[in-house]
Each structure stands twice: as structure tokens, then as C-alpha cells.
Write an enzyme that holds these catalytic residues in place. Structure first.
Site, PDB file in Angstrom:
ATOM      1  N   HIS A 200      -7.104  -4.457  10.304  1.00  0.00           N
ATOM      2  CA  HIS A 200      -6.861  -4.245   8.867  1.00  0.00           C
ATOM      3  C   HIS A 200      -5.595  -4.938   8.398  1.00  0.00           C
ATOM      4  O   HIS A 200      -4.677  -5.181   9.178  1.00  0.00           O
ATOM      5  CB  HIS A 200      -6.882  -2.758   8.494  1.00  0.00           C
ATOM      6  CG  HIS A 200      -5.701  -1.941   8.913  1.00  0.00           C
ATOM      7  ND1 HIS A 200      -5.812  -0.782   9.648  1.00  0.00           N
ATOM      8  CD2 HIS A 200      -4.374  -2.082   8.676  1.00  0.00           C
ATOM      9  CE1 HIS A 200      -4.624  -0.251   9.832  1.00  0.00           C
ATOM     10  NE2 HIS A 200      -3.727  -1.027   9.272  1.00  0.00           N
TER      11      HIS A 200
ATOM     12  N   ASN B  55      -6.931  -2.522  14.443  1.00  0.00           N
ATOM     13  CA  ASN B  55      -8.379  -2.707  14.235  1.00  0.00           C
ATOM     14  C   ASN B  55      -8.680  -3.874  13.296  1.00  0.00           C
ATOM     15  O   ASN B  55      -9.808  -4.053  12.849  1.00  0.00           O
ATOM     16  CB  ASN B  55      -9.019  -1.413  13.700  1.00  0.00           C
ATOM     17  CG  ASN B  55      -8.517  -1.040  12.308  1.00  0.00           C
ATOM     18  OD1 ASN B  55      -7.715  -1.761  11.715  1.00  0.00           O
ATOM     19  ND2 ASN B  55      -8.999   0.084  11.777  1.00  0.00           N
TER      20      ASN B  55
ATOM     21  N   ASP C  27       0.824  -1.214   0.000  1.00  0.00           N
ATOM     22  CA  ASP C  27       0.000   0.000   0.000  1.00  0.00           C
ATOM     23  C   ASP C  27       0.856   1.260   0.000  1.00  0.00           C
ATOM     24  O   ASP C  27       2.069   1.197   0.205  1.00  0.00           O
ATOM     25  CB  ASP C  27      -0.951  -0.006   1.216  1.00  0.00           C
ATOM     26  CG  ASP C  27      -0.256  -0.437   2.505  1.00  0.00           C
ATOM     27  OD1 ASP C  27       0.988  -0.436   2.546  1.00  0.00           O
ATOM     28  OD2 ASP C  27      -0.964  -0.762   3.477  1.00  0.00           O
TER      29      ASP C  27
ATOM     30  N   GLU D 147      -9.594  -1.713   5.468  1.00  0.00           N
ATOM     31  CA  GLU D 147     -10.140  -1.341   6.765  1.00  0.00           C
ATOM     32  C   GLU D 147     -11.409  -2.125   7.085  1.00  0.00           C
ATOM     33  O   GLU D 147     -12.106  -2.565   6.162  1.00  0.00           O
ATOM     34  CB  GLU D 147     -10.481   0.155   6.748  1.00  0.00           C
ATOM     35  CG  GLU D 147      -9.271   1.070   6.638  1.00  0.00           C
ATOM     36  CD  GLU D 147      -8.614   1.349   7.976  1.00  0.00           C
ATOM     37  OE1 GLU D 147      -8.411   0.399   8.762  1.00  0.00           O
ATOM     38  OE2 GLU D 147      -8.294   2.522   8.234  1.00  0.00           O
TER      39      GLU D 147
HETATM   40  C1  GLP Z   1      -0.329   0.306   8.557  1.00  0.00           C
HETATM   41  C2  GLP Z   1      -0.139  -0.476   7.267  1.00  0.00           C
HETATM   42  C3  GLP Z   1      -0.367  -1.946   7.454  1.00  0.00           C
HETATM   43  C4  GLP Z   1       0.364  -2.417   8.701  1.00  0.00           C
HETATM   44  C5  GLP Z   1      -0.237  -1.759   9.897  1.00  0.00           C
HETATM   45  C6  GLP Z   1       0.323  -2.242  11.214  1.00  0.00           C
HETATM   46  O1  GLP Z   1      -1.603   0.851   8.697  1.00  0.00           O
HETATM   47  N1  GLP Z   1      -0.940   0.021   6.192  1.00  0.00           N
HETATM   48  O2  GLP Z   1       0.053  -2.645   6.298  1.00  0.00           O
HETATM   49  O3  GLP Z   1       0.295  -3.804   8.816  1.00  0.00           O
HETATM   50  O4  GLP Z   1      -0.010  -0.377   9.770  1.00  0.00           O
HETATM   51  O5  GLP Z   1       1.365  -1.427  11.637  1.00  0.00           O
HETATM   52  P1  GLP Z   1       2.338  -1.758  12.841  1.00  0.00           P
HETATM   53  O6  GLP Z   1       3.204  -2.862  12.361  1.00  0.00           O
HETATM   54  O7  GLP Z   1       3.101  -0.465  13.002  1.00  0.00           O
HETATM   55  O8  GLP Z   1       1.517  -2.107  14.012  1.00  0.00           O
END
Ligand code: GLP
Length: 251
Positions: free
Chosen positions: A138, A136, A67, A143
């Protein structure tokens, strides 16, 4: 789903980095799907260490990131592309043309999404998709919603997700874009193997819902239950809320 529980995030990162290095040695043109976020940082650190030790050769690998924020060019220091340059791409032998990223600055987003889907197809599909878990539920920027998009699309970010990403923008929430481009659920589920990494106690509740709850678009990561070869790699903190033996998904 196959669940693996490690003592801490560094142990998980080290085993996964060695796994990737082995795949790189075994499979010509290995196609990797990569995430951003705090979770994969120890993994990338370990992969870079293996590369420097001559044990991880990326010369023939191909990567697709999950993304990117909408409205940010890859050259913007806050973009996911810049994050990947800092943590991985600048330190391994992966040529630019083998790195695939959604262009957050694309004028025609529908066309950009289609271009990405086609590029994945042309590469022969993703061999190994690494995922992080949003608090959450995702994955990528898919989302929680009443319905999920199957393919690469423009995603509207929830407040919690923007807050979770604010650190990338020096804590300035107002600067976090409201939209992003993201692979869709089918794009992700078409990967031949998926390794979801979730670490830290803050993910524990969501991990339990993803593994032990029903498949629901309210927890997009629960769709991984439908995949033939999905693995969930956890540290003790993230595994804390699992009921374990009572879960039919626990192997
Ligand atoms: C972001 C990304 C996700 C990622 C998520 C978790 O929103 N778009 O791909 O998995 O954060 O992040 P973290 O690893 O910092 O908890």
C-alpha cells in the site's frame, strides 16, 4: 522508475534531506507531500538537523500529508498529525496555515476529501511527494484491492495494516481505527516528482513486486511504474530481492 540503492537507511535519509533543503532554497512555495511511518523518521531527523544548522528554510513551504486515521482529531496523540508534530512540524519554521492535513474527525467525510483535493489544487499541485511502502504494497492508505480509488477517500484498513500501525497505539491493536482518510492513487500520481523510500529486509519482496511485477491494484505501489518521474530509494536490505539487470525498470 529510477532506483537508487544506499548502504543503509541513514545514508538514504541524509541524501534526501539535503535534496529537500536544496529544493527549499530553489523553489519559492515548494509543495511537499509527506508520509508517516517508521521509514521517514531518519529523514525527518536529518531535515530537522539541517534546519537547526540554518540549511533548511521552511518559511515559504507548504505541506500535505498523505493520510489520517478516521475518528481521531489531530490533537489525539495517536493521530498521524501528532506524529508529524513530534517528528517534524514542532522543530522547523513551518507556520500552521501552511500545514495541510486530512481531518480524521470531520463529520462529513466526502466533503473533507473534496476540501483536501481542492486545497492541493489551489497550492498548485504537489512538487515532491515522499512515500513509504506498506509491507502489503500500500501507499498512503491505498490498500491492495480489485480496484483502487483515484481521489482522496475513506479507506478500510486491512488487518496487516492495522497490526503494522499498532505501535503508534502502544501496541494496543483494538485501538487502531478500522478506517482512514487517504489521498487516492491519482492524487499521488499527479505529484510532479515522487520519491518512494523503502528500507529493511521486511520490504524486499514487496519492493521486487512493485518494481519488477506488473502494474496491479493488488500491489498499489506498482502504479508508480506509470509515473514520469518516480524514484525508488532503497537500502541494501529492501533491494535484496531485485533481479536488477533483468528488470526493464532498473536504471
Ligand atoms: C502506514 C502509512 C503509510 C506508510 C506505511 C509504511 O500504513 N499509512 O503511508 O508508508 O505505513 O510504514 P513503515 O514506514 O512504518 O513501514
Amino acid at each position: 522508475m529510477q532506483i537508487r540503492i544506499f548502504t543503509d537507511e541513514n545514508a538514504a535519509a541524509s541524501v534526501l534531506a539535503h535534496d529537500i533543503a536544496r529544493q527549499l532554497a530553489r523553489t519559492r512555495h515548494l509543495v511537499l507531500g509527506l508520509p508517516t511511518g517508521r521509514t521517514p523518521i531518519p529523514l525527518y531527523r536529518e531535515v530537522v538537523r539541517l534546519h537547526r544548522a540554518g540549511r533548511a528554510d521552511f518559511s515559504r513551504a507548504v505541506t500535505f500529508n498523505l493520510d489520517e486515521f478516521l475518528g481521531l482529531p489531530g490533537s489525539d496523540p495517536h493521530s498521524y498529525r501528532a506524529f508529524m508534530q513530534r517528528h517534524l512540524f514542532d522543530h522547523v519554521n513551518l507556520s500552521r496555515r501552511r500545514i495541510h492535513f486530512l481531518d480524521g474527525n470531520a463529520r462529513d467525510t466526502a466533503r473533507e476529501c473534496l476540501r483536501y483535493e481542492r486545497a492541493i489544487d489551489r497550492a498548485g499541485g504537489i512538487d515532491l511527494q515522499i512515500l513509504g511502502l506498506g509491507a502489503n504494497g500500500h501507499i498512503g492508505f491505498n490498500e491492495p484491492a480489485r480496484a483502487l480509488a483515484a481521489r482522496t477517500h475513506v479507506a478500510r484498513l486491512r488487518g496487516a495494516t492495522r497490526r503494522a500501525n499498532a505501535a503508534l497505539f502502544g501496541g494496543r491493536l483494538a485501538q487502531v481505527p478500522h478506517e482512514a482518510l487517504s489521498m487516492g492513487m491519482a492524487t499521488i500520481l499527479y505529484a510532479r516528482r515522487i520519491v518512494m523510500v523503502a528500507t529493511g529486509a521486511s520490504k524486499a519482496r514487496c519492493v521486487a513486486r512493485m518494481i519488477e511485477g506488473p502494474v496491479t491494484p493488488r500491489i498499489p505501489a506498482s502504479f508508480l511504474q506509470l509515473h514520469r518521474h518516480a524514484e525508488v530509494w532503497l537500502d541494501r536490505g529492501a533491494a535484496a530481492a531485485l533481479r536488477r539487470r533483468r528488470s526493464p525498470n532498473f536504471q
